[in-house]
Design a protein around this motif. Structure first.
Motif, PDB file in Angstrom:
ATOM      1  N   ALA A 167     -77.274 -15.122 -19.840  1.00  0.00           N
ATOM      2  CA  ALA A 167     -78.275 -14.553 -18.932  1.00  0.00           C
ATOM      3  C   ALA A 167     -79.576 -15.350 -18.986  1.00  0.00           C
ATOM      4  N   ASP A 168     -79.993 -15.768 -20.166  1.00  0.00           N
ATOM      5  CA  ASP A 168     -81.210 -16.550 -20.298  1.00  0.00           C
ATOM      6  C   ASP A 168     -81.058 -17.914 -19.638  1.00  0.00           C
ATOM      7  N   ALA A 184     -78.997 -18.635 -17.137  1.00  0.00           N
ATOM      8  CA  ALA A 184     -78.948 -18.428 -15.689  1.00  0.00           C
ATOM      9  C   ALA A 184     -80.343 -18.177 -15.130  1.00  0.00           C
ATOM     10  N   ARG A 185     -81.141 -17.406 -15.857  1.00  0.00           N
ATOM     11  CA  ARG A 185     -82.505 -17.135 -15.390  1.00  0.00           C
ATOM     12  C   ARG A 185     -83.319 -18.417 -15.330  1.00  0.00           C
ATOM     13  N   ALA A 186     -83.159 -19.276 -16.318  1.00  0.00           N
ATOM     14  CA  ALA A 186     -83.904 -20.536 -16.348  1.00  0.00           C
ATOM     15  C   ALA A 186     -83.373 -21.520 -15.309  1.00  0.00           C
ATOM     16  N   ARG A 223     -84.265 -20.628 -11.375  1.00  0.00           N
ATOM     17  CA  ARG A 223     -85.668 -20.351 -11.078  1.00  0.00           C
ATOM     18  C   ARG A 223     -85.946 -20.734  -9.626  1.00  0.00           C
ATOM     19  N   TYR A 280     -90.190 -17.924  -4.870  1.00  0.00           N
ATOM     20  CA  TYR A 280     -89.941 -16.779  -4.008  1.00  0.00           C
ATOM     21  C   TYR A 280     -90.626 -16.908  -2.646  1.00  0.00           C
TER      22      TYR A 280
END
Length: 77
Positions: free
Chosen positions: A23-24, A26-28, A31, A34
């Protein structure tokens, strides 16, 4: 009996650690700016709206000529 619980607890610890690492990562890796994503979605929405507006006459003609409208059904009776 206690060995089973210890094994399940150790298995949970390993799987939870792997899940947090994935999860970490994938979050990084994912990015996203937005503001850029919002502008892109807005532009795609405008393009889709215009394409639907362009296709409306085609659908109306198809609807009228293939006997799906009420007017053409009444003419057949």
């Amino acid at each position: 009996m206690h060995r089973t619980y210890r094994f399940l607890h150790a298995l949970y610890d390993v799987l939870a650690s792997i899940a947090f690492i994935v999860a970490d990562f994938a979050r990084a890796a994912l990015r996203v700016d937005y503001g850029y994503a919002w502008r892109t979605m807005t532009d795609l929405g405008i393009v889709a709206y215009r394409k639907i507006a362009d296709l409306k006459p085609v659908y109306r003609e198809s609807y009228d000529t293939h006997g799906l409208s009420l007017d053409s059904r009444w003419r057949l009776c």
